[in-house]
Design an enzyme around this catalytic site. Structure first.
Site, short mmCIF file in Angstrom:
data_model
loop_
_atom_site.label_atom_id
_atom_site.label_comp_id
_atom_site.label_asym_id
_atom_site.label_seq_id
_atom_site.Cartn_x
_atom_site.Cartn_y
_atom_site.Cartn_z
N SER A 163 0.80 -1.23 0.00
CA SER A 163 0.00 0.00 0.00
C SER A 163 0.83 1.27 0.00
O SER A 163 0.29 2.36 -0.22
CB SER A 163 -0.94 0.00 1.21
OG SER A 163 -1.91 -1.02 1.09
N GLU A 234 7.72 -16.57 -1.03
CA GLU A 234 9.09 -16.15 -0.69
C GLU A 234 8.95 -15.21 0.49
O GLU A 234 8.47 -14.08 0.36
CB GLU A 234 9.76 -15.46 -1.88
CG GLU A 234 11.25 -15.27 -1.70
CD GLU A 234 11.63 -13.90 -1.16
OE1 GLU A 234 11.86 -13.81 0.07
OE2 GLU A 234 11.68 -12.95 -1.93
N CYS A 268 15.35 -9.35 1.82
CA CYS A 268 15.28 -10.69 2.39
C CYS A 268 16.59 -11.44 2.20
O CYS A 268 16.96 -12.26 3.03
CB CYS A 268 14.13 -11.47 1.74
SG CYS A 268 12.50 -10.80 2.09
#
Length: 461
Positions: A163, A234, A268
């Site tokens: 968002s 993921e 990540c």
């Protein structure tokens, strides 16, 4: 969370968007289903032509969309432009190779001689509309690495983007439209996270892919499991970066800095846990800390900025809590560790040592420029520390000993092992993790086949 562009460098709200209503969402779902019926029969050559056009347009838009990404989520603008270039490269990679990757396969005749068939083929057919729930940290790349193979396979895409990056989401829909893809091939849904469940339950949506947090992954996987729909997840990562005595320490320390602070540390696959053999621990720590301290933190729109703000105030607060918890537990702060004064959601490059298993940062992902430093007595202890994590996305190992390379490649619990280099995604390499880092694979031939119906075609004599 409102759908809005909020500049993380100063907290200013620049644009807000109303979420799509039920009527508009229904129109888009109908359009996706109708478009798929005809798009699925287009040739690979036609799909490739449009995808290459999209890549050309993205190259032309690189400076403009780079600035948009930086304004929305705070990455240094030079890295934003590099992300756009990487996306164009991936689109061309799939445009040129998808037909070969999805070509019919025929088992050797000897394998089917007892089946009564004169011919057996395995074909790869598209599934239909695929929902992609994507994060803000690589707002172009995360989407393109789904969209490029999905569109080349004959699927159509529905994007629910984070968002806080609505302008990037709308840009992506417009990009594919300008490239000539039929209306409905790729649509951005400006909806809140609460609306994802209803979209995923819709019978017209055939599968889903999510990159994001573990709670979001659990929610999508739960609904998809109930509806019996294919998913690729993921999720988080807390990648180990192991340095052994034979390593090139200067190079290992230099790359370690980049591996930790890429994308302001919000990646990540960023290295987060630095596990160093005791014989070279002190030397590595000195070089690594010096490199972290030398980084330029500042306005992400400045060309020489190396670390910008975190994407949100909440993200910075979450990171601070992990650091403060570690400090209360006895961790030593080798650099950074304190929120700076002034506007924006900045946090300094930080190195913590003396980490114990009781500290939250040992088992939770630190999403920001904070590194934890561990001392290992030998290879076995290095492996023990590296695998002592709920995550298993990627890993990094620095050694010139081939026996050690083979041992780490065999025993590290991760979806990838990078030796003498930092983890980086590439369209030719399968990407994904194990344990709580998720399941399934993106990129490469493995990624394009994830959302295909692998079909056996048996023909009798």
């Amino acid at each position: 969370m409102p759908i809005a562009t909020v500049n993380p460098a100063n907290g200013e709200t620049l644009k807000t968007y109303e979420p799509m209503g039920e009527e508009e969402l229904e129109r888009r779902l109908q359009l996706a289903e109708a478009t798929f019926r005809t798009y699925r029969t287009t040739s690979f050559a036609e799909r490739a032509r449009m995808l290459k056009k999209a890549a050309d347009l993205l190259d032309e838009d690189q400076r403009e969309i780079g600035r948009v990404m930086t304004t929305e989520m705070g990455k240094p603008v030079t890295q934003a432009r590099a992300e756009a270039a990487k996306c164009a490269k991936a689109m061309r990679w799939y445009a040129e190779r998808a037909e070969g990757l999805l070509a019919d396969e025929e088992p050797p005749a000897v394998d089917v001689s007892d089946s009564g068939a004169s011919r057996v083929r395995v074909t790869y057919r598209p599934l239909g509309p695929v929902l992609a729930v994507m994060p803000w940290n690589f707002p172009l790349w995360q989407v393109i690495r789904f969209a490029a193979p999905a569109l080349m396979a004959g699927n159509v895409g529905l994007l629910k983007h984070a968002s806080n990056v609505p302008q990037t989401a709308l840009y992506l829909e417009d990009l594919f439209h300008r490239a000539g893809f039929p209306e409905g091939c790729f649509q951005s849904l400006l909806i809140g996270s609460g609306a994802v469940d209803d979209v995923l339950r819709d019978e017209r949506v055939k599968a889903a892919t999510l990159t994001g947090s573990e709670p979001a992954g659990r929610a999508v996987a739960s609904t998809a499991g109930e509806m019996i729909k294919k998913t690729v997840l993921e999720l988080g990562g807390s990648d180990p970066y192991v340095v052994m005595p034979s390593a090139d320490l200067d190079r290992a320390a230099q790359v370690a800095v980049t591996a930790r602070v890429q994308n302001n540390g919000q990646s990540c696959i960023a290295a987060k846990r630095f596990i160093v053999h005791t014989d070279v621990y002190d030397a590595f720590a000195e070089k690594f800390v010096a490199g972290m301290e030398a980084l330029k933190v500042g306005d992400p729109l400045e060309e020489d900025t190396e670390v910008g703000p975190l994407s949100s105030e909440q993200g910075r607060s979450d990171l601070e809590e992990l650091v403060d918890d570690a400090k209360r537990g006895g961790a030593r702060v080798l650099c950074g560790g304190e929120r700076p004064d002034g506007p924006g959601w900045y946090y300094p490059p930080t190195v913590l040592a003396g980490i114990t298993r009781e500290m939250r940062i040992h088992r939770e992902e630190a999403f920001g420029p904070v590194a934890t430093l561990y001392r290992a007595a030998d290879l076995d202890e290095a492996l023990l520390i590296a695998n002592d994590s709920p995550f298993g996305l990627s890993s990094n190992v620095w050694t010139r000993d081939e026996n050690e390379v083979e041992r780490f490649a065999r025993d590290l619990e991760a979806g990838a092992v990078y030796v003498n280099g930092m983890t980086a995604s590439h369209p030719a390499f399968p990407f994904g993790g194990v344990k709580r880092s998720g399941y399934g694979r993106e990129l490469s031939g493995h990624g394009i086949r994830e959302f295909c119906n692998i079909t056996t075609v048996w023909q009798g004599a």
